[in-house]
Design an enzyme around this catalytic site. Sequence first.
Site, mmCIF file in Angstrom:
data_model
loop_
_atom_site.group_PDB
_atom_site.id
_atom_site.type_symbol
_atom_site.label_atom_id
_atom_site.label_comp_id
_atom_site.label_asym_id
_atom_site.label_seq_id
_atom_site.Cartn_x
_atom_site.Cartn_y
_atom_site.Cartn_z
ATOM 1 N N SER A 87 0.822 -1.214 0.000
ATOM 2 C CA SER A 87 0.000 0.000 0.000
ATOM 3 C C SER A 87 0.852 1.258 0.000
ATOM 4 C CB SER A 87 -0.915 0.008 1.228
ATOM 5 O OG SER A 87 -1.777 -1.096 1.225
ATOM 6 N N MET A 88 0.232 2.351 -0.372
ATOM 7 C CA MET A 88 0.886 3.650 -0.359
ATOM 8 C C MET A 88 1.371 3.945 1.060
ATOM 9 S SD MET A 88 -0.952 7.130 -1.664
ATOM 10 C CE MET A 88 -0.077 8.685 -1.840
#
Length: 377
Positions: A87-88
């Site tokens: 994920s970011m």
Amino acid sequence: MTTPERLVEILANKKALPAAWRQTVAAVDRGLFIPDTIEVDDRTIHRSDGSDEWARAVYGDLSLITQTNDGRPTDKDAFRLPTSSSSMPTVMLEMLDALDVRPGHRVLEIGTGTGYNAALLCRRIGDDSVTSIEVDPAVAATARRNLEAAGSSPRLVIGDGLAGHAQGGPYDRIIATCTVRDIPFAWIEQLAPEGRLITPWGSSYFAYSYASLTATGRREATGRLWGRPAFMWLRDHRGGAGLLQDCLHHRDEASVRRTRLSPYDVEELDPRFAVSLSVRDAWPLLCTAEDGSDEATLWVISDDRASWAAAEYVPGQTHFEVRQYGPRSLWNEVERAVASWEDALTPGRERFGLTVDAHGQHVWLDSPDRPWNPPSS
């Protein structure tokens, strides 16, 4: 600069690096958790291509797709559903900061993925305090290798995240790295008194909220909905997805009418969230015209693909054509949900909360004693 220090610099410049997590992020090399081939913004990047593009992506604030279609081979033109990712980092740290994890806490993570998030937790509170569960054996095996390379050894469990892992509980904190429709009561039972749970939460219509719940005993947890995360679905909770051309059928048999509800009005965050509380098993897709006309079509497609609706936006009009097909009149459902929200004086999403107990999950407005009862689909 394409090194771990670059990621720290980027996050600090964006004011997205909580002070309590700075040393942890600096100490855990994200590159150890990323495969040699990744997908970024519909592009495939290979570590071996001779450029530093792979490193720029890994040490940037980007979400990196590491698996599609549950790892199954996919034809070139077939729909590719992202099913695992790193994920970011901004979003990961947003969740970790809100989790308020501290030394001495026992933490359960639902969704090991690449293992990077688990490694951050291990670095912060110790390996013995972290349990992580992953449903996909291949993903779990890769995560184990990644964690070993990083010098981390949490308890890794292969199994159904919906069941949690009671053997390691109770937990002071539970964090899910996948979106759920309904928060399992098993998670609540495994929370210590006053423990905290954070998970991405939503429905097919709008899946972009965090639910942050605090346990009151082991029979109930309650809290607010907030944020704008975008995570993979927990596998058993996936809804509709696919190429539009594969979801439409019987177009010549559709009913036609007009509506006052603008497709763009229902695309704004608060009304879209309100619609999602009752239209939970259908997904919207806004398609804009490519001829500069500013016209657009908002498609709404049921998860089972049996029903669909299309609302046509034309600039300057006050009424818009709607076409619908199937056993459900999906645009009618959207209209009823918006009308219910307007009758409540258009509350913002920040006023909504969620309580989970043995009877299920219950959405409320302003306080748990004011249940939200949207129209049924």
